[in-house]
Scaffold this active site. Sequence first.
Site, PDB file in Angstrom:
ATOM      1  N   ARG A 192      22.013 -30.234 -19.811  1.00  0.00           N
ATOM      2  CA  ARG A 192      21.257 -30.894 -20.869  1.00  0.00           C
ATOM      3  C   ARG A 192      19.876 -31.279 -20.333  1.00  0.00           C
ATOM      4  O   ARG A 192      19.711 -31.531 -19.145  1.00  0.00           O
ATOM      5  CB  ARG A 192      21.976 -32.169 -21.337  1.00  0.00           C
ATOM      6  N   TYR A 240      22.372 -23.348 -23.414  1.00  0.00           N
ATOM      7  CA  TYR A 240      23.405 -24.023 -22.630  1.00  0.00           C
ATOM      8  C   TYR A 240      24.036 -25.210 -23.350  1.00  0.00           C
ATOM      9  O   TYR A 240      23.342 -26.068 -23.903  1.00  0.00           O
ATOM     10  CB  TYR A 240      22.827 -24.523 -21.300  1.00  0.00           C
ATOM     11  N   LYS A 270      26.989 -32.844 -28.748  1.00  0.00           N
ATOM     12  CA  LYS A 270      26.197 -34.055 -28.499  1.00  0.00           C
ATOM     13  C   LYS A 270      25.207 -34.319 -29.641  1.00  0.00           C
ATOM     14  O   LYS A 270      24.976 -35.466 -30.025  1.00  0.00           O
ATOM     15  CB  LYS A 270      25.446 -33.926 -27.179  1.00  0.00           C
ATOM     16  N   HIS A 317      30.807 -42.078 -27.121  1.00  0.00           N
ATOM     17  CA  HIS A 317      30.997 -41.137 -26.023  1.00  0.00           C
ATOM     18  C   HIS A 317      32.250 -41.577 -25.257  1.00  0.00           C
ATOM     19  O   HIS A 317      32.156 -42.109 -24.153  1.00  0.00           O
ATOM     20  CB  HIS A 317      29.745 -41.189 -25.131  1.00  0.00           C
ATOM     21  N   SER A 377      28.410 -39.231 -18.349  1.00  0.00           N
ATOM     22  CA  SER A 377      28.697 -37.815 -18.140  1.00  0.00           C
ATOM     23  C   SER A 377      29.210 -37.552 -16.729  1.00  0.00           C
ATOM     24  O   SER A 377      28.675 -38.090 -15.755  1.00  0.00           O
ATOM     25  CB  SER A 377      27.413 -37.018 -18.352  1.00  0.00           C
ATOM     26  N   CYS A 401      31.911 -38.389 -15.130  1.00  0.00           N
ATOM     27  CA  CYS A 401      32.512 -39.503 -14.375  1.00  0.00           C
ATOM     28  C   CYS A 401      34.025 -39.511 -14.541  1.00  0.00           C
ATOM     29  O   CYS A 401      34.673 -40.546 -14.348  1.00  0.00           O
ATOM     30  CB  CYS A 401      31.956 -40.839 -14.848  1.00  0.00           C
ATOM     31  N   ASP A 418      35.976 -36.567 -24.775  1.00  0.00           N
ATOM     32  CA  ASP A 418      34.523 -36.789 -24.680  1.00  0.00           C
ATOM     33  C   ASP A 418      33.946 -37.615 -25.829  1.00  0.00           C
ATOM     34  O   ASP A 418      33.021 -38.380 -25.599  1.00  0.00           O
ATOM     35  CB  ASP A 418      33.811 -35.432 -24.619  1.00  0.00           C
ATOM     36  N   ARG A 463      31.080 -24.968 -16.324  1.00  0.00           N
ATOM     37  CA  ARG A 463      31.959 -25.502 -17.360  1.00  0.00           C
ATOM     38  C   ARG A 463      33.061 -24.542 -17.750  1.00  0.00           C
ATOM     39  O   ARG A 463      32.943 -23.329 -17.557  1.00  0.00           O
ATOM     40  CB  ARG A 463      31.115 -25.785 -18.621  1.00  0.00           C
TER      41      ARG A 463
HETATM   42  O1  O2Y Z   1      26.540 -30.331 -22.593  1.00  0.00           O
HETATM   43  C1  O2Y Z   1      26.185 -29.963 -21.486  1.00  0.00           C
HETATM   44  O2  O2Y Z   1      25.330 -29.104 -21.318  1.00  0.00           O
HETATM   45  C2  O2Y Z   1      26.760 -30.491 -20.281  1.00  0.00           C
HETATM   46  S1  O2Y Z   1      26.948 -32.192 -20.403  1.00  0.00           S
HETATM   47  C3  O2Y Z   1      28.486 -32.544 -21.127  1.00  0.00           C
HETATM   48  C4  O2Y Z   1      29.377 -31.548 -21.457  1.00  0.00           C
HETATM   49  C5  O2Y Z   1      30.607 -31.892 -21.978  1.00  0.00           C
HETATM   50  C6  O2Y Z   1      30.896 -33.205 -22.178  1.00  0.00           C
HETATM   51  N1  O2Y Z   1      30.008 -34.166 -21.877  1.00  0.00           N
HETATM   52  C7  O2Y Z   1      28.821 -33.855 -21.341  1.00  0.00           C
HETATM   53  C8  O2Y Z   1      27.904 -35.000 -21.049  1.00  0.00           C
HETATM   54  O3  O2Y Z   1      26.815 -34.829 -20.559  1.00  0.00           O
HETATM   55  O4  O2Y Z   1      28.292 -36.129 -21.340  1.00  0.00           O
HETATM   56 MN    MN Z   2      30.091 -36.230 -22.393  1.00  0.00          MN
END
Ligand code: O2Y
Ligand code: MN
Length: 594
Positions: free
Chosen positions: A81, A209, A218, A238, A260, A262, A289, A378
């Site tokens: 992200r 991505y 998100k 979240h 994220s 954790c 999530d 991932r």
């Molecule tokens: O979405 C992304 O590119 C990676 S970050 C992510 C992915 C799945 C669940 N949570 C996250 C996060 O950053 O909280």
């Molecule tokens: Mn997340």
Amino acid sequence: MNASFIDMSAHAGSSLDSLNEWVAQVAALTRPGAVHWCDGSDAENDALTAAMQADGTLIKLNEKTHPGCWLHRSDPEDVARVEHLTFVCTTDRDDAGPNNHWMAPTDAHAKMDALFEGCMRGRTMYVIPYCMGPIDSPLSRCGVEITDSPYVVANMRIMTRMGAPALARIEREGHFVKGLHSTGELDPDRRFIMHFPEELAIKSYGSGYGGNALLGKKCHALRIASHQARTEGWLAEHMLILGLKNPQGETHYIAAAFPSACGKTNLAMLIPPEGYLKDGWRVTTVGDDICWMRPGSDGRLYAINPEAGFFGVAPGTSKKSNPNALASIQSNTIFTNVGLTADNQPWWEGLDEGEPVTDWRAEPYDPAKRPAAHPNSRFTVSARQCPSYSPESENPAGVPISAIVFGGRRPSLVPLVFEARDWTHGVLIGAAMGSETTAAATGAVGVMRRDPMAMKPFCGYNFADYFSHWLDFDNGSNKLPKVFHVNWFRRGEAGDFLWPGFGENLRVLEWMIGRVKGTAGAVETPIGNLPAASELNLAGVDLSAEAMEKLFGFDQTGWRQEFASIGEYLEEYGPRMPQALKDEQRRIAAQLEG
Ligand code: O2Y
Ligand code: MN
């Protein structure tokens, strides 16, 4: 444009008019070679994956060991992200708040439309109707993502309820979140993720991505949904959701917010320690999530997981850390940016078996050069493949939440667990959360930052208004969950983790449920109620004297400094910060002085 792909007539003259109109507008702007409305069928998915295999977007993994599994390698500059390129575009800048990057909606639309102009020439534009949450749940919300990435289509099919049933719900309801996405040139200088909460719209350009491109996740389920939730009286968080069944056969549902990477996925899929298993304790997974919750007619908070799959971090996933995740991803999984073994199996750092020969950039593996798997690599897999999957995930009414947990990576000061005295104190604990940054977003790793309710990158409006919204749930008639804070990441003088974590975390959850039921004791301190070490079942856990002191102790001097810093943080939000939260901080700060 390839007319054989276009089936607008099927949707004409219905309450899908606004959708048809928007699709036509987007096609006129982006000029695709073809338009494909996704129905979510197996046949559609087979055709898409075959095409992606043919052009190298997907690489087939070992069919014997990993049937139906694929590897995708993203652009090496597009691996996480991008918080610095993510904007919330509200008419009034203060509505986005100091917690978000802001741009005026007209400027943002102009900027994005210039990027989208003609960007799909020669490509297929996919129209993805999706539902976040069980298709028949009043808590669910629908959206449509338009994208030129078949990889996004394949991932959205796993992560959401995508296709014909979602389109039927959109037709019934007549409204939906509009998400427009193009991978563009994958140029980091021409990459933006823009949110328009007042229009329930998202525009994302220049990244293929994860959270930048799978707009249901998100962008919709947190940034736009948090805004919707505020206006409609619910919460978009979240948080993982797990069910904890005790030997008496009662199940309590716990929602837990961690920043994220954790360990939300690990906690959501926890396998109890041997003794607990024998006694009949079980953990079931509702979500890993995101959690949407609202008060039910009995005043309790009821939660759904708006997602249908997991987009989990691969590195560190092992038989020890998360056997349920590992079992889930043996088939029908898309891996992104992991390494490969000689016989084409996926590999990442922390996996118990196998050896990598090729790294995530398709180069021969050389540990001196880079890890085999990108730290933010991932897996995308349907939640139904998880052995601990809870059938309650499909309950349209959601599950009643007994406890809310906040937590972060805190190497020092913060004990293993403490309980809020009441809801307002719980909101302050969430608002004050801090954690070390991880590889889930671009930028420095291991830097401490405040991440209120683990929503710093995801709250679609001003945090001060968000805290007010949380406080408003305490209206005298709601029966709200108890609130806790945990820290699985406390380190000793030698830098080692003091708490074993993983399955052993169940011991802490047991204490929480004991507090909910009124059967477990606690010691009152200014920061909240801590368990005496004797209140936690530590049978079979070998903790040093240092660990006992740091995990269960309370360092008044350290907390005095922490509360001064929390006070300064709340002040950064100016007059919108609710007085009740400032008063709570001051009350505790004063007690810490005593
Ligand atoms: O979405 C992304 O590119 C990676 S970050 C992510 C992915 C799945 C669940 N949570 C996250 C996060 O950053 O909280
Ligand atoms: Mn997340």
